[in-house]
Motif scaffolding. Structure first.
Motif, PDB file in Angstrom:
ATOM      1  N   ARG A  96       0.813  -1.220   0.000  1.00  0.00           N
ATOM      2  CA  ARG A  96       0.000   0.000   0.000  1.00  0.00           C
ATOM      3  C   ARG A  96       0.845   1.268   0.000  1.00  0.00           C
ATOM      4  O   ARG A  96       0.356   2.341  -0.347  1.00  0.00           O
ATOM      5  N   LEU A  97       2.100   1.148   0.405  1.00  0.00           N
ATOM      6  CA  LEU A  97       2.932   2.334   0.535  1.00  0.00           C
ATOM      7  C   LEU A  97       3.354   2.872  -0.833  1.00  0.00           C
ATOM      8  O   LEU A  97       3.651   2.108  -1.745  1.00  0.00           O
ATOM      9  N   LYS A  98       3.365   4.188  -0.944  1.00  0.00           N
ATOM     10  CA  LYS A  98       3.914   4.823  -2.148  1.00  0.00           C
ATOM     11  C   LYS A  98       5.351   5.182  -1.821  1.00  0.00           C
ATOM     12  O   LYS A  98       5.608   6.054  -0.993  1.00  0.00           O
ATOM     13  N   LEU A  99       6.289   4.531  -2.476  1.00  0.00           N
ATOM     14  CA  LEU A  99       7.687   4.618  -2.083  1.00  0.00           C
ATOM     15  C   LEU A  99       8.559   5.406  -3.051  1.00  0.00           C
ATOM     16  O   LEU A  99       9.768   5.499  -2.848  1.00  0.00           O
ATOM     17  N   ALA A 100       7.957   5.965  -4.077  1.00  0.00           N
ATOM     18  CA  ALA A 100       8.740   6.761  -5.020  1.00  0.00           C
ATOM     19  C   ALA A 100       7.830   7.730  -5.756  1.00  0.00           C
ATOM     20  O   ALA A 100       6.643   7.477  -5.917  1.00  0.00           O
ATOM     21  N   GLY A 101       8.422   8.841  -6.203  1.00  0.00           N
ATOM     22  CA  GLY A 101       7.696   9.814  -7.008  1.00  0.00           C
ATOM     23  C   GLY A 101       8.273   9.913  -8.403  1.00  0.00           C
ATOM     24  O   GLY A 101       8.242  10.976  -9.030  1.00  0.00           O
ATOM     25  N   LEU A 102       8.769   8.803  -8.911  1.00  0.00           N
ATOM     26  CA  LEU A 102       9.508   8.807 -10.171  1.00  0.00           C
ATOM     27  C   LEU A 102       8.648   9.168 -11.376  1.00  0.00           C
ATOM     28  O   LEU A 102       9.161   9.656 -12.385  1.00  0.00           O
ATOM     29  N   ASN A 103       7.352   8.935 -11.279  1.00  0.00           N
ATOM     30  CA  ASN A 103       6.483   9.237 -12.419  1.00  0.00           C
ATOM     31  C   ASN A 103       6.056  10.696 -12.458  1.00  0.00           C
ATOM     32  O   ASN A 103       5.664  11.190 -13.512  1.00  0.00           O
ATOM     33  N   GLY A 153       9.430  20.099  -2.198  1.00  0.00           N
ATOM     34  CA  GLY A 153       9.558  18.802  -1.550  1.00  0.00           C
ATOM     35  C   GLY A 153      10.662  17.960  -2.159  1.00  0.00           C
ATOM     36  O   GLY A 153      11.076  18.168  -3.310  1.00  0.00           O
ATOM     37  N   MET A 154      11.129  17.004  -1.379  1.00  0.00           N
ATOM     38  CA  MET A 154      12.213  16.120  -1.827  1.00  0.00           C
ATOM     39  C   MET A 154      11.957  14.714  -1.294  1.00  0.00           C
ATOM     40  O   MET A 154      11.519  14.531  -0.157  1.00  0.00           O
ATOM     41  N   GLY A 155      12.197  13.728  -2.128  1.00  0.00           N
ATOM     42  CA  GLY A 155      12.016  12.334  -1.726  1.00  0.00           C
ATOM     43  C   GLY A 155      13.244  11.512  -2.064  1.00  0.00           C
ATOM     44  O   GLY A 155      13.808  11.640  -3.159  1.00  0.00           O
ATOM     45  N   TRP A 156      13.669  10.689  -1.123  1.00  0.00           N
ATOM     46  CA  TRP A 156      14.846   9.838  -1.288  1.00  0.00           C
ATOM     47  C   TRP A 156      14.379   8.458  -1.738  1.00  0.00           C
ATOM     48  O   TRP A 156      13.668   7.763  -1.005  1.00  0.00           O
ATOM     49  N   TYR A 180      19.333   8.630  -4.667  1.00  0.00           N
ATOM     50  CA  TYR A 180      18.609   9.131  -5.833  1.00  0.00           C
ATOM     51  C   TYR A 180      17.403   9.900  -5.312  1.00  0.00           C
ATOM     52  O   TYR A 180      16.685   9.416  -4.435  1.00  0.00           O
ATOM     53  N   PHE A 181      17.163  11.087  -5.879  1.00  0.00           N
ATOM     54  CA  PHE A 181      16.183  11.992  -5.288  1.00  0.00           C
ATOM     55  C   PHE A 181      15.207  12.549  -6.317  1.00  0.00           C
ATOM     56  O   PHE A 181      15.570  12.841  -7.459  1.00  0.00           O
TER      57      PHE A 181
END
Length: 211
Positions: A96-103, A153-156, A180-181
């Motif tokens: 269920r977790l969203k673990l990346a914002g790559l899209n 915002g920033m995501g690792w 990677y961010f």
């Protein structure tokens, strides 16, 4: 010798507030960053402390559709492997977790630590060579806080194969991948981390041991 600045109580309170609202962002708006914003944040990141003033951080901007697609494929494979490593309710929660914002994230970059840098002349690294990597992490954290202060915002993204990412980005062999961010404007804001909201983990008081 000049005296250092004095920071008033309201500034210190706002600084703590900045720390509290720094989130590992996974949901981004497609809105691009303003012109010059990324360069300004990179300049701030370069103020970070580094062992021997080595400044070993290397920022690789990932802009091409080909590289981004390869990174996304790497994440999807590694994420599937990670999901398979869990069982029962924990696996269902992980899924269920969203673990990346790559899209969605308009800006993506990798940070490497250059272990072969001659800057700093090796000072402070003889007995603790990992301080090169620690220094790069300091630059990342400095960037992260500066970005949050501007509402960015920033995501690792850590669910990646470091060797594969280094190959995709054609990094020199003496560079070590630190992270990677994804960077952009958050589509939502929360004061509580998603992992805590979803019940994956809770924040605990610091462990302090006295000798």
């Amino acid at each position: 010798m000049t005296s250092g600045p004095e920071f008033p109580d309201d500034f210190r309170a706002e600084l703590v507030n900045l720390f509290l609202w720094r989130r590992d962002v996974r949901r981004f708006k497609p809105t691009p960053l303003p012109e010059g914003a990324l360069e300004r944040l990179l300049d701030v990141a370069s103020i970070a402390p580094s062992v021997g003033l080595s400044q070993p951080w290397r920022f690789v901007m990932v802009e091409s559709a080909q590289c981004r697609a390869a990174v996304r494929a790497c994440f999807e494979r590694c994420n599937a492997e990670a999901l398979a490593s869990f069982g029962g309710e924990r696996a269902a929660l992980y899924a269920r977790l969203k673990l990346a914002g790559l899209n969605e994230a308009p800006c993506q970059f990798a940070v490497f630590a250059d272990r072969a840098t001659e800057q700093g002349h090796g000072l402070g690294r003889l007995t603790m060579s990992a301080t090169i990597e620690y220094s790069a992490v300091m630059a990342i954290h400095t960037f992260w806080l500066a970005a949050r202060a501007e509402g960015i915002g920033m995501g690792w993204v850590s669910i990646l194969d470091p060797a594969e990412i280094a190959t995709i980005l054609d990094a020199p062999p003496e560079w070590t991948l630190i992270g990677y961010f994804c960077v952009g404007y958050p589509s939502e804001n929360h004061s509580v981390p998603e992992l805590e909201r979803e019940g994956w983990e809770v924040r605990r008081a610091p462990m302090v041991i006295r000798r």
